[in-house]
Design an enzyme around this catalytic site. Structure first.
Site, PDB file in Angstrom:
ATOM      1  N   ARG A 111      46.461  50.132  61.292  1.00  0.00           N
ATOM      2  CA  ARG A 111      45.696  51.347  61.629  1.00  0.00           C
ATOM      3  C   ARG A 111      46.242  51.933  62.925  1.00  0.00           C
ATOM      4  O   ARG A 111      45.794  51.585  64.015  1.00  0.00           O
ATOM      5  CB  ARG A 111      44.208  51.026  61.730  1.00  0.00           C
ATOM      6  CG  ARG A 111      43.609  50.575  60.403  1.00  0.00           C
ATOM      7  CD  ARG A 111      42.104  50.524  60.473  1.00  0.00           C
ATOM      8  NE  ARG A 111      41.502  50.021  59.263  1.00  0.00           N
ATOM      9  CZ  ARG A 111      41.167  50.752  58.196  1.00  0.00           C
ATOM     10  NH1 ARG A 111      41.387  52.062  58.211  1.00  0.00           N
ATOM     11  NH2 ARG A 111      40.618  50.200  57.134  1.00  0.00           N
TER      12      ARG A 111
ATOM     13  N   SER B 155      35.423  52.030  59.853  1.00  0.00           N
ATOM     14  CA  SER B 155      36.543  51.197  59.434  1.00  0.00           C
ATOM     15  C   SER B 155      37.096  50.446  60.638  1.00  0.00           C
ATOM     16  O   SER B 155      37.662  51.045  61.555  1.00  0.00           O
ATOM     17  CB  SER B 155      37.647  52.056  58.803  1.00  0.00           C
ATOM     18  OG  SER B 155      37.175  52.698  57.639  1.00  0.00           O
TER      19      SER B 155
ATOM     20  N   ASP C 143      36.417  57.680  43.178  1.00  0.00           N
ATOM     21  CA  ASP C 143      37.374  57.929  44.259  1.00  0.00           C
ATOM     22  C   ASP C 143      38.648  57.108  44.124  1.00  0.00           C
ATOM     23  O   ASP C 143      39.638  57.389  44.800  1.00  0.00           O
ATOM     24  CB  ASP C 143      36.732  57.706  45.634  1.00  0.00           C
ATOM     25  CG  ASP C 143      36.075  56.354  45.783  1.00  0.00           C
ATOM     26  OD1 ASP C 143      35.689  55.753  44.776  1.00  0.00           O
ATOM     27  OD2 ASP C 143      35.935  55.884  46.927  1.00  0.00           O
TER      28      ASP C 143
ATOM     29  N   CYS D 142      30.887  52.980  34.429  1.00  0.00           N
ATOM     30  CA  CYS D 142      31.419  53.628  35.629  1.00  0.00           C
ATOM     31  C   CYS D 142      31.020  55.093  35.765  1.00  0.00           C
ATOM     32  O   CYS D 142      31.533  55.793  36.637  1.00  0.00           O
ATOM     33  CB  CYS D 142      32.948  53.516  35.650  1.00  0.00           C
ATOM     34  SG  CYS D 142      33.543  51.867  36.087  1.00  0.00           S
TER      35      CYS D 142
ATOM     36  N   CYS E 101      29.906  40.221  37.912  1.00  0.00           N
ATOM     37  CA  CYS E 101      31.042  41.125  38.154  1.00  0.00           C
ATOM     38  C   CYS E 101      31.269  42.139  37.043  1.00  0.00           C
ATOM     39  O   CYS E 101      31.929  43.148  37.267  1.00  0.00           O
ATOM     40  CB  CYS E 101      32.322  40.315  38.382  1.00  0.00           C
ATOM     41  SG  CYS E 101      33.015  39.583  36.881  1.00  0.00           S
TER      42      CYS E 101
ATOM     43  N   CYS F 243      36.451  37.375  29.500  1.00  0.00           N
ATOM     44  CA  CYS F 243      35.312  37.781  30.328  1.00  0.00           C
ATOM     45  C   CYS F 243      33.998  37.599  29.566  1.00  0.00           C
ATOM     46  O   CYS F 243      32.979  37.197  30.147  1.00  0.00           O
ATOM     47  CB  CYS F 243      35.453  39.234  30.758  1.00  0.00           C
ATOM     48  SG  CYS F 243      36.763  39.551  31.963  1.00  0.00           S
TER      49      CYS F 243
ATOM     50  N   CYS G  95      35.856  45.867  39.061  1.00  0.00           N
ATOM     51  CA  CYS G  95      36.204  47.283  39.135  1.00  0.00           C
ATOM     52  C   CYS G  95      37.452  47.590  38.302  1.00  0.00           C
ATOM     53  O   CYS G  95      38.405  46.798  38.272  1.00  0.00           O
ATOM     54  CB  CYS G  95      36.441  47.659  40.594  1.00  0.00           C
ATOM     55  SG  CYS G  95      36.960  49.361  40.857  1.00  0.00           S
TER      56      CYS G  95
ATOM     57  N   CYS H  74      32.677  34.209  29.958  1.00  0.00           N
ATOM     58  CA  CYS H  74      32.709  33.673  31.315  1.00  0.00           C
ATOM     59  C   CYS H  74      31.290  33.518  31.858  1.00  0.00           C
ATOM     60  O   CYS H  74      30.465  34.428  31.729  1.00  0.00           O
ATOM     61  CB  CYS H  74      33.517  34.592  32.236  1.00  0.00           C
ATOM     62  SG  CYS H  74      33.570  34.035  33.957  1.00  0.00           S
TER      63      CYS H  74
END
Length: 382
Positions: free
Chosen positions: A96, A84, A236, A220, A285, A276, A289, A279
């Site tokens: 950070r 990161s 996560d 998912c 995509c 969507c 998410c 689209c």
């Protein structure tokens, strides 16, 4: 994570039949576990692995605790390490900071230098926030200048309980502009030298019709998150009490996979909005998410908060991606990079019939998934 939980997780996963066993170690900060933990990981993978099986370990770290011993182990066992780092020190240190409120950039650089010295395969994970959203080219040049040629850019899209964008987060428009600037810099001369995961995913889908990142797919139910105490969750981004699937010490891998909660969570991905469905960019995509669709309410039919920016990015880049993929395919055919042949002049088509399962692995027939919009567009044609 205790040794008992670790062993249960590795044993049960590696008892399943997989072409490759993927482990992703992250936290928190996984290197806080120390080198003995990762030695145990490797020992257990050897113990429970089948003859000829391939194991892939990835680790996401801030690199501040990386030392020669860890780096040597990661190199020996081919860990892919994601570090990161958000850019130069004035960018990175804005958000950070260590416990003393000092910036961590110099410590991160020491860790990166150690990894590079030991020839560990690494990539940069860049969180795109208000600190760097308007400095895309500078961040890109900085990473390349460090000798890091594998990049992943992740949008910081966070909202308050009332649905208001947090001051450190980025808007959809800003995200799209950022990606366009990275692309314009990358496309000039780095397409065969720098790997940008955001771009690789599009290239792979154009060339092979496959998805390589989870948010592109239509389901998912793709992996498990195992917490330190063995509790299992579907993603996560959604480690929440009501989404707990069970515990790795108490349930088999198959039980967790068959869990109605797990399957129901996965199906939400393809429950995108009517907008969507029609689209032109849906195949790239799949509604985006769920994290970015649940920004105000937990309705999967919400449009992604990044939608505006993604459309800008696709509109700006897809024609050039297509030309690039065609050149890649021709180079592969001739075996001469930079000297494409003339065998291919268009992208390969995805051969799928209306009643076939959709290529996005939603479980729906193509005609009710990514093919639904195609049918609707045709029905509107004069």
């Amino acid at each position: 994570m205790s040794e008992a939980v670790l062993e249960s997780m590795i044993a049960k996963y590696m008892a399943t039949s997989q072409p490759v066993y993927y482990f992703g170690w992250q936290g928190g900060e996984p290197t806080l576990m120390g080198i003995d933990f990762f030695r145990k990981v490797v020992d257990l993978q050897k113990k429970f692995g089948r003859w000829g099986a391939t194991v892939s370990n990835g680790l996401q770290t801030n690199a501040t605790l990386i030392n020669d011993d860890l780096a040597s182990l990661f190199f020996r066992y081919k860990f892919l390490v994601g570090v990161s780092i958000d850019g130069p020190d004035d960018i990175h240190d804005r958000y950070r900071q260590n416990s003393g409120r000092s910036g961590s950039h110099s410590d991160v650089l020491r860790g990166i230098e150690c990894l590079l010295r030991h020839r560990v395969e690494l990539n940069a994970l860049v969180l795109v926030s208000s600190a760097n959203i308007h400095r895309a080219e500078e961040v890109y040049r900085y990473l390349c200048g460090m000798g890091i040629h594998h990049h992943q850019y992740i949008p910081c899209a966070e909202f308050s309980a009332k649905g208001h964008k947090q001051p450190y987060a980025v808007s959809g428009k800003e995200w799209g502009d950022f990606l366009c600037k990275i692309f314009d810099r990358w496309i000039q001369k780095d397409t065969r030298k720098v790997s940008v995961r955001n771009f690789d995913a599009i290239i792979n889908h154009m060339a092979q019709g496959q998805y390589t990142v989870c948010h592109q797919a239509g389901n998912c139910s793709q992996y498990f998150v195992v917490e330190h105490n063995g509790d299992v969750y579907p993603c996560d981004f959604f480690v929440e009490p009501h989404r707990k699937l069970g515990n790795i010490a108490e349930h088999s891998w198959e039980e967790l996979q068959r869990s109605p909660r797990y399957q129901g969570f996965g199906r939400q991905k393809s429950q995108w909005s009517a907008e969507c469905t029609v689209c032109e960019y849906l195949r790239y995509c799949s509604g985006d998410c769920l994290k970015y669709r649940f920004h105000q309410t937990r309705d999967p039919k919400n449009r992604s908060c990044l939608c505006q920016g993604l459309k800008t990015f696709f509109r700006h880049t897809l024609p050039r991606f297509e030309k690039l993929v065609i050149s890649f395919l021709n180079e592969r055919a001739t075996g001469r990079p930079g000297h494409p042949g003339q065998w291919i002049d268009r992208l390969p088509e995805i051969n799928i019939r209306r009643n076939d399962p959709c290529y996005c692995v939603s479980g729906k027939p193509f005609k009710h998934c990514h093919g639904a919009g195609i049918r609707k567009k045709q029905s509107r044609s004069p």
